[in-house]
Scaffold this motif. Structure first.
Motif, PDB file in Angstrom:
ATOM      1  N   SER A   1     -16.966  -1.565   3.434  1.00  0.00           N
ATOM      2  CA  SER A   1     -16.745  -2.846   4.099  1.00  0.00           C
ATOM      3  C   SER A   1     -16.744  -3.987   3.090  1.00  0.00           C
ATOM      4  N   ASN A   2     -17.650  -3.921   2.120  1.00  0.00           N
ATOM      5  CA  ASN A   2     -17.745  -4.989   1.123  1.00  0.00           C
ATOM      6  C   ASN A   2     -16.543  -5.032   0.199  1.00  0.00           C
ATOM      7  N   LEU A   3     -15.819  -3.913   0.120  1.00  0.00           N
ATOM      8  CA  LEU A   3     -14.719  -3.834  -0.830  1.00  0.00           C
ATOM      9  C   LEU A   3     -13.340  -3.905  -0.181  1.00  0.00           C
ATOM     10  N   LEU A   4     -13.287  -4.041   1.129  1.00  0.00           N
ATOM     11  CA  LEU A   4     -12.010  -4.057   1.828  1.00  0.00           C
ATOM     12  C   LEU A   4     -11.104  -5.187   1.349  1.00  0.00           C
ATOM     13  N   SER A   5     -11.693  -6.321   1.035  1.00  0.00           N
ATOM     14  CA  SER A   5     -10.888  -7.472   0.628  1.00  0.00           C
ATOM     15  C   SER A   5     -10.096  -7.187  -0.642  1.00  0.00           C
ATOM     16  N   SER A   6     -10.602  -6.299  -1.483  1.00  0.00           N
ATOM     17  CA  SER A   6      -9.913  -5.998  -2.737  1.00  0.00           C
ATOM     18  C   SER A   6      -8.772  -5.004  -2.551  1.00  0.00           C
ATOM     19  N   LEU A   7      -8.641  -4.445  -1.348  1.00  0.00           N
ATOM     20  CA  LEU A   7      -7.619  -3.430  -1.116  1.00  0.00           C
ATOM     21  C   LEU A   7      -6.309  -4.013  -0.605  1.00  0.00           C
ATOM     22  N   ASP A   8      -6.289  -5.288  -0.249  1.00  0.00           N
ATOM     23  CA  ASP A   8      -5.101  -5.895   0.346  1.00  0.00           C
ATOM     24  C   ASP A   8      -4.653  -5.062   1.538  1.00  0.00           C
ATOM     25  N   LEU A   9      -5.596  -4.823   2.450  1.00  0.00           N
ATOM     26  CA  LEU A   9      -5.384  -3.913   3.563  1.00  0.00           C
ATOM     27  C   LEU A   9      -4.480  -4.527   4.626  1.00  0.00           C
TER      28      LEU A   9
ATOM     29  N   LEU B   1       6.223  -4.021   8.697  1.00  0.00           N
ATOM     30  CA  LEU B   1       7.201  -2.941   8.680  1.00  0.00           C
ATOM     31  C   LEU B   1       7.950  -2.888   7.352  1.00  0.00           C
ATOM     32  N   GLN B   2       8.222  -4.041   6.787  1.00  0.00           N
ATOM     33  CA  GLN B   2       8.924  -4.094   5.509  1.00  0.00           C
ATOM     34  C   GLN B   2       8.089  -3.516   4.368  1.00  0.00           C
ATOM     35  N   GLU B   3       6.760  -3.639   4.487  1.00  0.00           N
ATOM     36  CA  GLU B   3       5.872  -3.213   3.399  1.00  0.00           C
ATOM     37  C   GLU B   3       5.148  -1.905   3.683  1.00  0.00           C
ATOM     38  N   LYS B   4       5.445  -1.251   4.821  1.00  0.00           N
ATOM     39  CA  LYS B   4       4.604  -0.148   5.287  1.00  0.00           C
ATOM     40  C   LYS B   4       4.562   1.064   4.354  1.00  0.00           C
ATOM     41  N   HIS B   5       5.519   1.187   3.452  1.00  0.00           N
ATOM     42  CA  HIS B   5       5.525   2.337   2.540  1.00  0.00           C
ATOM     43  C   HIS B   5       5.055   1.970   1.128  1.00  0.00           C
ATOM     44  N   ASP B   6       4.553   0.761   0.964  1.00  0.00           N
ATOM     45  CA  ASP B   6       4.228   0.273  -0.384  1.00  0.00           C
ATOM     46  C   ASP B   6       2.757   0.411  -0.770  1.00  0.00           C
ATOM     47  N   GLY B   7       1.933   0.907   0.128  1.00  0.00           N
ATOM     48  CA  GLY B   7       0.497   0.954  -0.143  1.00  0.00           C
ATOM     49  C   GLY B   7       0.038   2.240  -0.796  1.00  0.00           C
ATOM     50  N   ARG B   8      -1.246   2.283  -1.083  1.00  0.00           N
ATOM     51  CA  ARG B   8      -1.888   3.469  -1.653  1.00  0.00           C
ATOM     52  C   ARG B   8      -2.385   4.377  -0.531  1.00  0.00           C
ATOM     53  N   GLU B   9      -2.231   5.679  -0.703  1.00  0.00           N
ATOM     54  CA  GLU B   9      -2.636   6.645   0.312  1.00  0.00           C
ATOM     55  C   GLU B   9      -4.128   6.532   0.629  1.00  0.00           C
ATOM     56  N   ILE B  10      -4.456   6.601   1.909  1.00  0.00           N
ATOM     57  CA  ILE B  10      -5.843   6.518   2.364  1.00  0.00           C
ATOM     58  C   ILE B  10      -6.335   7.911   2.767  1.00  0.00           C
TER      59      ILE B  10
ATOM     60  N   ASN C   1      -1.535   4.519   4.646  1.00  0.00           N
ATOM     61  CA  ASN C   1      -1.757   3.900   3.340  1.00  0.00           C
ATOM     62  C   ASN C   1      -2.313   2.492   3.538  1.00  0.00           C
ATOM     63  N   THR C   2      -2.649   1.834   2.443  1.00  0.00           N
ATOM     64  CA  THR C   2      -3.319   0.533   2.532  1.00  0.00           C
ATOM     65  C   THR C   2      -2.444  -0.542   3.172  1.00  0.00           C
ATOM     66  N   LYS C   3      -1.134  -0.380   3.124  1.00  0.00           N
ATOM     67  CA  LYS C   3      -0.241  -1.337   3.780  1.00  0.00           C
ATOM     68  C   LYS C   3      -0.005  -0.977   5.248  1.00  0.00           C
ATOM     69  N   TRP C   4      -0.286   0.270   5.580  1.00  0.00           N
ATOM     70  CA  TRP C   4      -0.122   0.729   6.966  1.00  0.00           C
ATOM     71  C   TRP C   4      -1.289   1.666   7.302  1.00  0.00           C
ATOM     72  N   PRO C   5      -2.485   1.090   7.473  1.00  0.00           N
ATOM     73  CA  PRO C   5      -3.697   1.911   7.673  1.00  0.00           C
ATOM     74  C   PRO C   5      -3.934   2.243   9.142  1.00  0.00           C
TER      75      PRO C   5
END
Length: 224
Positions: A135-143, A155-164, A25-29
């Motif tokens: 690439s141009n839009l990566l900054s908006s993903l909070d990757l 590790l604390q946030e690894k389950h909080d992202g959007r599925e990739i 996910n976006t927090k753990w890509p």
């Protein structure tokens, strides 16, 4: 009785969680669910060990530094990487997992993420490696995993992202060439002289181009 049912429910949930397929996910890509002990062999025959993972933005090797921060390695300086039981080599500046080997010839697996789908809906090409629009839009993903983050915080946030969305592409590194493991590319590699023979082989073996066991069989054939 209620206590027993509660215990059974907890055990079932634990079993389901243990067998749930890991999804980046976006927090753990990353390719792996956790940073794992591994070894990096550099192009100049140096060797280093540490906690490793592969970031899906650009297919880059990441490692945890002594200060607890996450750093990126330069793929151009890498010859081989071992992460847990998996081995990788660098081909075209990308880390590809070695699935099978026959002499000097290998079947490789490359995992690709399409970040553009997260920002443009379904308009992006699924399974493309980090393309220019993505690439141009990566900054908006909070990757996660960029700009030397703290491993502990990740590790604390690894389950909080959007599925990739992630797909797998297979390649043959054979005869000094790297070709995608699909019928068209393999036929071109084989040439006119072996076309009829290869066609019979594919039919007899019922080759499935997304199946690793089938592709291992093709590797054996091509390496003869």
């Amino acid at each position: 009785m209620k206590r027993l049912l509660s215990i059974v429910t907890c055990l079932l949930l634990a079993v389901v969680a243990a067998h749930a397929k890991y999804v980046p996910n976006t927090k753990w890509p990353y390719v792996y669910e956790d940073f794992t002990k591994g070894t990096v062999y550099s192009a100049d025959n140096q060797k280093s060990e540490g906690l490793l993972n592969i970031h899906l933005a650009g297919n880059v090797l990441h490692y945890v530094g002594k200060d607890g921060k996450v750093y990126a390695n330069d793929n151009r300086r890498i010859a081989r990487v071992e992460i847990g039981q998996d081995a990788y080599i660098v081909v075209d500046n990308r880390l590809m997992q070695v699935v099978s080997q026959k002499g000097a010839d290998v079947l490789l697996k490359l995992e690709l993420a399409d970040f553009s789908q997260l920002t443009q809906g379904s308009g992006g090409a699924y399974g493309s490696s980090l393309n220019s629009s993505a690439s141009n839009l990566l900054s908006s993903l909070d990757l996660g995993g960029l700009n030397r983050p703290e491993h502990g915080m990740m590790l604390q946030e690894k389950h909080d992202g959007r599925e990739i969305p992630v797909s797998t592409v297979y390649y043959f590194a054979i005869g000094g060439q790297c070709i995608e493991a699909n019928k068209g590319e393999v036929m071109k590699y084989a040439g006119e002289e072996r076309k009829a023979e290869l066609t019979r082989f594919i039919k007899e073996k019922k080759v499935k181009w997304k199946n690793e066991d089938s592709l291992k069989t093709v590797l054996e054939y091509l390496s003869r």
